[in-house]
Design a protein around this motif. Sequence first.
Motif, PDB file in Angstrom:
ATOM      1  N   ARG A 152       0.002 -22.486 104.588  1.00  0.00           N
ATOM      2  CA  ARG A 152      -0.816 -23.337 104.766  1.00  0.00           C
ATOM      3  C   ARG A 152      -1.784 -23.567 103.770  1.00  0.00           C
ATOM      4  N   GLY A 190      -7.421  -7.896 102.109  1.00  0.00           N
ATOM      5  CA  GLY A 190      -6.665  -7.390 102.970  1.00  0.00           C
ATOM      6  C   GLY A 190      -7.145  -5.853 103.551  1.00  0.00           C
ATOM      7  N   GLY A 191      -7.980  -5.267 102.340  1.00  0.00           N
ATOM      8  CA  GLY A 191      -8.548  -3.746 102.699  1.00  0.00           C
ATOM      9  C   GLY A 191     -10.000  -4.287 103.014  1.00  0.00           C
ATOM     10  N   ASN A 192     -10.449  -5.019 102.756  1.00  0.00           N
ATOM     11  CA  ASN A 192     -11.686  -4.996 102.545  1.00  0.00           C
ATOM     12  C   ASN A 192     -12.197  -5.116 104.227  1.00  0.00           C
ATOM     13  N   ASN A 252     -12.568 -14.208 103.532  1.00  0.00           N
ATOM     14  CA  ASN A 252     -12.456 -14.191 102.444  1.00  0.00           C
ATOM     15  C   ASN A 252     -12.213 -12.916 101.673  1.00  0.00           C
ATOM     16  N   VAL A 308      -4.074 -18.256  96.504  1.00  0.00           N
ATOM     17  CA  VAL A 308      -3.454 -18.049  96.438  1.00  0.00           C
ATOM     18  C   VAL A 308      -1.445 -17.206  95.472  1.00  0.00           C
TER      19      VAL A 308
HETATM   20  N1  ATP Z   1      -3.347 -16.508 103.146  1.00  0.00           N
HETATM   21  C1  ATP Z   1      -4.521 -16.680 102.556  1.00  0.00           C
HETATM   22  N2  ATP Z   1      -5.452 -17.557 102.217  1.00  0.00           N
HETATM   23  C2  ATP Z   1      -6.053 -18.084 101.668  1.00  0.00           C
HETATM   24  N3  ATP Z   1      -6.931 -16.625 100.812  1.00  0.00           N
HETATM   25  C3  ATP Z   1      -6.072 -15.766 100.668  1.00  0.00           C
HETATM   26  C4  ATP Z   1      -5.100 -15.114 101.421  1.00  0.00           C
HETATM   27  N4  ATP Z   1      -4.616 -15.277 101.536  1.00  0.00           N
HETATM   28  C5  ATP Z   1      -5.261 -14.007 100.470  1.00  0.00           C
HETATM   29  N5  ATP Z   1      -6.107 -14.164 100.279  1.00  0.00           N
HETATM   30  C6  ATP Z   1      -7.223 -14.422  98.818  1.00  0.00           C
HETATM   31  O1  ATP Z   1      -6.644 -14.234  98.511  1.00  0.00           O
HETATM   32  C7  ATP Z   1      -7.622 -12.776  97.533  1.00  0.00           C
HETATM   33  C8  ATP Z   1      -6.560 -11.691  97.487  1.00  0.00           C
HETATM   34  O2  ATP Z   1      -6.214 -10.867  98.640  1.00  0.00           O
HETATM   35  P1  ATP Z   1      -5.594 -10.138  99.250  1.00  0.00           P
HETATM   36  O3  ATP Z   1      -4.947  -9.526 100.439  1.00  0.00           O
HETATM   37  O4  ATP Z   1      -3.610 -10.575  97.936  1.00  0.00           O
HETATM   38  O5  ATP Z   1      -5.914  -9.348  98.219  1.00  0.00           O
HETATM   39  P2  ATP Z   1      -5.398  -7.472  97.454  1.00  0.00           P
HETATM   40  O6  ATP Z   1      -5.728  -7.389  95.664  1.00  0.00           O
HETATM   41  O7  ATP Z   1      -3.291  -7.366  98.169  1.00  0.00           O
HETATM   42  O8  ATP Z   1      -6.453  -6.093  98.582  1.00  0.00           O
HETATM   43  P3  ATP Z   1      -6.166  -5.686  99.014  1.00  0.00           P
HETATM   44  O9  ATP Z   1      -5.521  -4.421  98.754  1.00  0.00           O
HETATM   45  O10 ATP Z   1      -8.534  -5.291  99.476  1.00  0.00           O
HETATM   46  O11 ATP Z   1      -5.996  -6.114 100.762  1.00  0.00           O
HETATM   47  C9  ATP Z   1      -8.388 -12.462  98.935  1.00  0.00           C
HETATM   48  O12 ATP Z   1      -9.819 -12.747  97.987  1.00  0.00           O
HETATM   49  C10 ATP Z   1      -8.047 -13.165  99.678  1.00  0.00           C
HETATM   50  O13 ATP Z   1      -8.737 -13.611 100.297  1.00  0.00           O
END
Ligand code: ATP
Lengths: 510, 321, 364, 311
Positions: free
Chosen positions: B321, A409-411, A406, A18
Motif C-alpha cells: 500500500r 492501532g491502540g489509539n 494516522n 512504516v
Molecule cells: N498501513 C499503514 N499505513 C500508514 N501508516 C501506518 C500503517 N500502519 C501503521 N501506520 C503508522 O505507523 C505508526 C505506528 O503504527 P503501529 O500500529 O505500528 O503502532 P504501534 O506502535 O503498534 O502502536 P499501538 O500499540 O498503539 O498499535 C502509526 O503512526 C501509524 O499511523
Amino acid sequence: MTAPAIELNGISKAFGPVQANKDISIRVMPGTIHGIIGENGAGKSTLMSILCGFYKADAGEIFINGTLTPIPDSQAAIRAGIGMVFQHFKLVQNFSVLENIILGVEEGALLRPSLAKARKELQHLADEYELRVDPDALIQDLSVGHQQRVEILKALYRKAQILILDEPTGVLTPAEADQLFRILERLRAEGKTIILITHKLREIMHITDTVSVMRRGQMTDTVKTKDTNPQQLAEMMVGRKVLLRVDKAPAQPGANVLEVDNLRVTDDDGVDRLKGISLNVRAGEILGIAGVAGNGQSHLMQVLGGITPGTGTVLLNGQELDLTGKSSDGRSRRKRGIAHVPEDRQHEGLIMDFSAWENTVFGYDDDPAYQANALLMDNGAIRAETAAKMERFDVRPPDPQLAAKNFSGGNQQKIVLAREIERNPDLLLVGQPTRGVDIGAIEFIHKRLVELRDAGKAILLVSVELEEILSLSDRIAVMFDGQIMGERLPGETDEKELGLLMAGVREEAA
Amino acid sequence: MDYATLLQVADSTVRLSVPLLLACLAGLYSERAGIFDIGLEGKMLMAAFTSAALAAVSGSVWIGLLAGIASSMLLAGLHGLASITFRGNQLISGVAINFLASGLTVVIAQAWFEQGGRTPSLQGAARFEPITLPLAETLQGVPVFGPLYAELISGQTALAYVGFAMVPLTWWLLFRTRFGLRLRAVGEAPEAVDTAGVSVIRMRFAAVAIAGVLCGLAGAYLATALQAGFVREMTAGRGFIALAALIFAKWRPWYALSATLLFGLLQAVALRFQNIDIGTFTVPVQFMDALPYILTVVILAGFVGKAIPPRAGGEPYVKER
Amino acid sequence: MSKMPKWADIVLIPLINLMLAFALSALVILAIGEDPVEALILMVKGSFGSTYGWGYTLYYTTNFVFTGLAVAVAFHAALFNIGGEGQAQLGGLGVALICLYLPWPHWSLALLGAMLGAAAFGAAWAAIPAWLQAKRGSHVVITTIMFNFIAAALLNYVLVNLLRPPRAQDPSSAKFPEVTHLPTLHDILSPLGISFSKSAPANITLFLAIAACFGVWLLIWRTRFGYQLRAFGKSEPAAIYAGISPTRIIMITMLISGGLAGLMAVNNVMGEAEKLVLNATEGAGFIGIAVALMGRSHPFGVALAALLFGFLYQGGAELALWTDIPREMIVVIQALVILFTGALDNMLRMPLERVFLALRSEGK
Amino acid sequence: EPAVIFDLGGKFDKSFNEAAFNGAERWATETGGKYLEIEMQSEAQREQALRRFAETGANPIITTGFAMADPVAEVAPDYPDTKFVNIDGFLPEIPPNVQMIVFEEHQGSYLVGMLAAMKSANGTVGFVGGMDIPLIRHFACGYAQGAKAVNPDISIIANMTGTTPAAWNNPVKGGELAQAQIAQGADVIYAAAGGTGVGVLQAAADADILSIGVDSNQNHLHPGKVLTSMLKRVDVAVYKSMIAGDALETGSMQVLGLADDGVGYAVDENNEALLSEEMVAAAEGAKAKIIAGELDVVSYYANDSCPVLDF
Ligand SMILES: Nc1ncnc2c1ncn2[C@@H]1O[C@H](COP(=O)(O)OP(=O)(O)OP(=O)(O)O)[C@@H](O)[C@H]1O
Ligand SMILES: Nc1ncnc2c1ncn2[C@@H]1O[C@H](COP(=O)(O)OP(=O)(O)OP(=O)(O)O)[C@@H](O)[C@H]1O
Ligand SMILES: [Mg+2]
Ligand SMILES: [Mg+2]
C-alpha cells in the motif's frame, strides 16, 4: 556441522513511512520446526513474504542451505524450494483444485498433460500425507480447512523443502489443527524445514523446536522451545511483564438487560452461522463469549448490532428488537441503548480517512446535540467534544483534526471506545477490544470496561484471547459451530476446559 | 419475408457483427485478465483511421491493417501503463482513451489530408475485397443451401473470416492452454498467480496487447472492408455495443458470438425496416437503436441470468500500500 | 502519518499534471505544423480579451460547473456517474416541456419552473441506474453509459416525432415563448453601468452555478447527509455498521448528481438556444468527468476547473475560426487532462511521495 | 471579407457542402480575395459561429443548409449592417438583411430519374436519402416521377438514412442501405444523402451497378460506375453572392430551377460512355418542356405528399 536451511541476514523492509522489518537476522536448522511469535503488526508476515519472494527486501541477504540466494520474486523462491501457506490463501476461487495446483508449474503450453500428471501426483501425495481433497472440486465449494490442504499440496507439488505456514490454525477447528500438526511432524521427520507463525503459545510449546520472538519490526530473541515457557514468551513479545488478571470487584448483577432466545442467522451463501443461540446478560455484568474465530461470534455481534438480519427473539430491557432488518439497523439499535465496538475497527469502527472528530460522532451523527440548525451540523461543538473525549481516554496525540489512519492501532481503538462508552449505553457489544493493542492500552481499556460494568451496564464481550475472557468476564459462554457449548464461571474453570468446549467437545464426552 | 430477403438481412447482420465481435473478443481478453476496458471504442476508432490513412497513402490494405493494429496497440499500451504499471483507475483511463482517439483522429486527418477529418476514398488494393469461396458458383443452384453458401458464407472479407475464426481460437486458448489458465487466473486472483511465480504485470500486459490487436482488426474492418475510408466518429458507439455484448455474453467466447450476432441483427433490422409496423403500433427506429443498450441493462439488472464479472476486474494489483 | 503534505496533494500534483497535458497538447499542435504559442495567445485573447469572449467562456463554464458538480458529488460516495451527458439531455427535455407547455407570467417564475423540470428529469434518468446499483448490484458505470445511449435515442425520438413543429425540417423544438427568455449578463450588467457584449450567451444561470457550488459544499461538508455520504464513500462496511443505509445513500446521491447534471439545461437550453435542439449538451456531461477530476471533487476546485475548460472551449472555438487547428484539438486536450490527472495520477505521485519521504527523514 | 459557414457534414462531403466550398474557392481564385469559413460540428454551435463572424465584421455571411435558417433569423436583427445568405432554408418572414436561396431539386431529380429508368435493366431503381425531411422527400418525389415517366411499371425503392443530421454523414449505413436495395434488384441507385452518399456510391461500385450522385458532380468518384450526378448549383449561388458582396440583394427568397441552370445533370468524360444519345435526347426534351411550363413536375411541398411514391 550442517549449514542452516535458512539464514536471514539484516533484512529490512519499509512500507512508505512504516518500518515493518528492521535489520532482522535469523537462522533455521534443517529438519526442524521453527516458531515465530509476535503481536499484531510486529512484522511476521512481512518477513515471511520476503522469504518467499512476495515482497522484496529493502536490504539484507538470504542464504538457503548455506548459499547466498537472492529471492527477487516468487519464481526464485519456488526454485529455492520454499513454499508458503499464506494467512490469506492465494487460491483462485472458481478454479478446480487441480488447476490451482498446476498454476505456474504447468508442463508445456497445453493443459491436458499437466492436469493428468498433477492428478497422479496428487493421488500420491494424498496417500503419503493423508491430505485428501477432491481434485476436481472448485475451491469456492471447499471448507477453509480443505482450502488450506490445497495450499499445502501446492507447496509439496512444487517440491518445497522449506514450508512456511502463516497462522494456519486461526481458521481451523482444534481437531483439524491436530491433524495439521501430525502432518507437519511427518514432514519434519522427512527432513523438511518448517516455519510456523502463530499467536498461540500452546501450539508453540507443543510442536516447535526453536522459537523466535518479533516486536515492532525487530527480532528480539530466538530460543530453544524446551528452554522457555509461555510466561517468558509473552513477556518477550510485549517487552515487559504481563499482567494476567484484571483488578475488579465481584459483579453485582441486576435485572436482565439482554435476553436472547433461539437466535438464528443464515448468511448470503445460505450457510447457517447461528444455530439457535440462547443467552442473557444482566445489568452490571460482563458476559464473555469464548471460541475459535469463525464459530459465529461475529454473526452474533452483527445481528445484535443490527447489521445482519436473523430470526428468533431478542429482548432488550424486556422489549423485543426487530431482527428482520426491515425497521432496524445500527442506528436504531443505538437509539435503543445498544453501543457496539466492532471487531474490525479499521473497516467498520472507523472511517480511516476521516479526522478524529468526524469519527467520534460516527453512527451518532443524528444526535440533536450535534446539529447547529435544521440543516447543518455543528462541527465546532463536535470538535470541542472530541477534544474532551480524547483527553479523558488518553488518546495520543490529542488532536481532533488528525485522520484516523494516522493514529496507531491502540489509539484508534481508544477513539472507538470513547465514542461508544461515553454514550452510556444499557448494553455494550464489544468485539476483540484489545486486538493488536499494546499492553499499556490494554490495561486502560480493561479498566474502562470494568468501570462501565460497575456503573450497572451490561456488557457482551467477544474475544479470541482466552486470557482476556477469563480475566474480564463474570460469566463465560463458549461458542462452537454457531451454538453455545456451555456456560462457566471464570473462577470455576480453566483454559483446558474452555479449550475442549471450544473444540466442540461436550461436557458429557469430556 | 421471403428467403432471399432473409438471406440479405442475415448477410447484413454478419457484416455488421464482425466489428462488434472483434471488439467484444478484445474486451474479453482484457477483462478476463482483470483490466476493464471501456476504451474499445477509442482503439477501434484510432485503428480505423490509421488503417485507412496508411492504406490510402501506400495503396496496400495490408500496410493499412498493420498500421491500424499498431496504433490500436499503442493506445492499449497507454491503457496498460495507466492501469497496470501506475495502478490508475481503469475506467478513467478508458474514458481518456476514447476522447483521445476521437480528437486525435480528426486533428491528424485534417492536417494530413485536409478533407475535413476524413481520409481519401480507398480504391482497389487499398481495400479488403470479398473472398469467393470455392464452389460458390457451382452450388448456387442447390435449393436453400446454395444461396446460403454463396451469399452468406462465401463473399465476406478476409477480416470477417478472421473474426469468426477468433471465436473457437479464443475458447481454445483460454480453456485449453497454459496461457489461458494464467490469463483467467490473473483476472480472478492475481495474488495467486503472483505467488505461483508468474508475473501478473506481464500477463495483464499480454492480455491488453491482444485486446489492442483485436480492436485494431475491428477498426481496420470498418474502414477498409465495410467502408472505403475513414470518416470522423465512424465507430459510432460500436465499442460500447461491444462492451454491452461482452456483459451480455458473460465474458465467454461462444456467447460473445451469439451476443454480437444478435446486436448485429438488431442493427441490420433497424437499417432495413426503419419503423417496424407490428399491427397496432409502430416500433420507432430509435427504439431499435437503443435496444442493445436496453437489453444490456436488463441483463445487468440480473433479471435474466446474472452476469458476474471476473473477480479482480477493475482493481489494480497492489501488493504494497 | 501520510506520505505527502496536503498542499502537494491538492495543488502541486494537479498543477504538474495539467502542465504535462498542456505540454503534450503543444507537441500535437507542433506536429500538425502550427505554432502552439500563437495558438495559446489566440485562445487567451479569444476567451478573455473581450466581454464577448468572457460571455462565451462563462457560458461554457456554467455548463461545466453543473456537470462537474454532478460527477464530484457522486465521486464522494464512491460512485462513478458517467451518465451526466444523458442526464443533462433529459434535463433539457424537462426544460423544454416546462417552457413550451406552461403559461409563464414572468421569466423568474419560468426559471424556477425550468430548474425544477431540469433537475427532476435529470434525477429521474439517474434514478434507474442508481436503483439497479443499490438493489441489484449492477455497476453504475456500465448502466450510466448505456443510459447515455438510451437518452440519445429517446431525445431523438421525442424531437423528431413529438416536439418538432409541423413543417420544420430540423429536429428541434419550437422556440420558447419570449417570456421565458432569461436575462443575459448584458441585461444584468447594463443597469449597473457596465457594458457587456449583447451577443454572448452567458446569463443569469451563471449565478445559479455559483450558488450550486456553495450548496454542494454545504451539502458535502456541513450537512448530516453529506457526512453520511462521505462515510459511505470511504467505507461501505463501516457505513452499514453505523446504520447508514447504502440504498438510501446511493439513491439520494445519484438523484442529486443527476439533478445537477440536469440543471445544466437551464443554461444551454433555456438560457442560450431558447429551444431544444438535438445534441444540445455537446459532450458537457463527459467534460464533467475531467472537471471533477481536475477539481479534486471539491466545489471550489470544480469551479476553477470549469473555468479552465470554459476557456479551452471558447479558446478552441476561436482556434477553429482563425487557424487550421480543428476544434477537435480541445477534445485532445481534454483527453490528456483526464489521462494525466485521472488515470496516470500515480505516475507523478509515486516518485513525489518518495521525494517527500526522503526529505522528511532527512529533516529528522 | 465574406464568410461561409458549412453545416454538419463538412465542406468535404463530396456533395452539398462541397459544392458551396467549390463556389467559394472559385470566387477566391478569381478575385484573389480571402474568406472566413467554419464547419459546424454540432447543432448547438450554429449561433455562436454566426455571431462570431458578424462580430468580426464579415460580410456577407453565407450559410448552407436548412438548419442554419433559424439561427440566421435569430442573429440577423442584431447585426443590421451585415448581410446573411442561407441556402436551402425556409423562413416564414425574411428579415431585410437576409437572402434565402432555394432550388427546384424535384426538376433536376426528375431528369436523373428518367435516365435511371432508361438505364435500368431490372426495372427497379433505388433512392437513398439522408435525413428524413421534406426536402429529401422532395428529391425522391421528383426522381420517382421521372422514372415513372419513362417506365410506368418501374419499381422504386426509397430509404432514408436517419432522422437526425447524423444521417448526412453515415457512409456505413448508406452502404448497407444500398446493398439492401441491390439485393432487392435495384441496378441504379440515386443517393441524396450528403456524405452518406459516398457509402452508397461505393457499395454500388462494389456491386458493379450504377449510382447517381447529388449536388456536386460526383461522376469522378467511381469513373464509369456513376451514371450521372444531379447538380444543384450551390456553388453558383455561393459564388454569385460573394461576387455581389455589399451590393447583395436581400430580403427575399430566390428560387433557382432548370431555367436558371440552378439544377441539372452532369455529363463529363467519366460518364459519357454510359449515356446513350437517345437517353440524353429524352432528358433534354423533358428539360425543355419543364422550362417551357409544358411539363409540371409535382413538388412534394405542394401538399406534403408524393403522387407516385409512399414514404
Ligand atoms: N498501513 C499503514 N499505513 C500508514 N501508516 C501506518 C500503517 N500502519 C501503521 N501506520 C503508522 O505507523 C505508526 C505506528 O503504527 P503501529 O500500529 O505500528 O503502532 P504501534 O506502535 O503498534 O502502536 P499501538 O500499540 O498503539 O498499535 C502509526 O503512526 C501509524 O499511523
Ligand atoms: N502491503 C503493505 N503495505 C503497507 N504496509 C504494510 C503492508 N503489509 C503490512 N504492512 C504494515 O507492516 C507492519 C507489519 O505487518 P505484518 O503483516 O508483517 O505484521 P504481522 O506480524 O504479520 O501481524 P499479524 O499478527 O496481524 O498478522 C504493519 O504495521 C502493517 O500495517
Ligand atoms: Mg500476519
Ligand atoms: Mg500496533
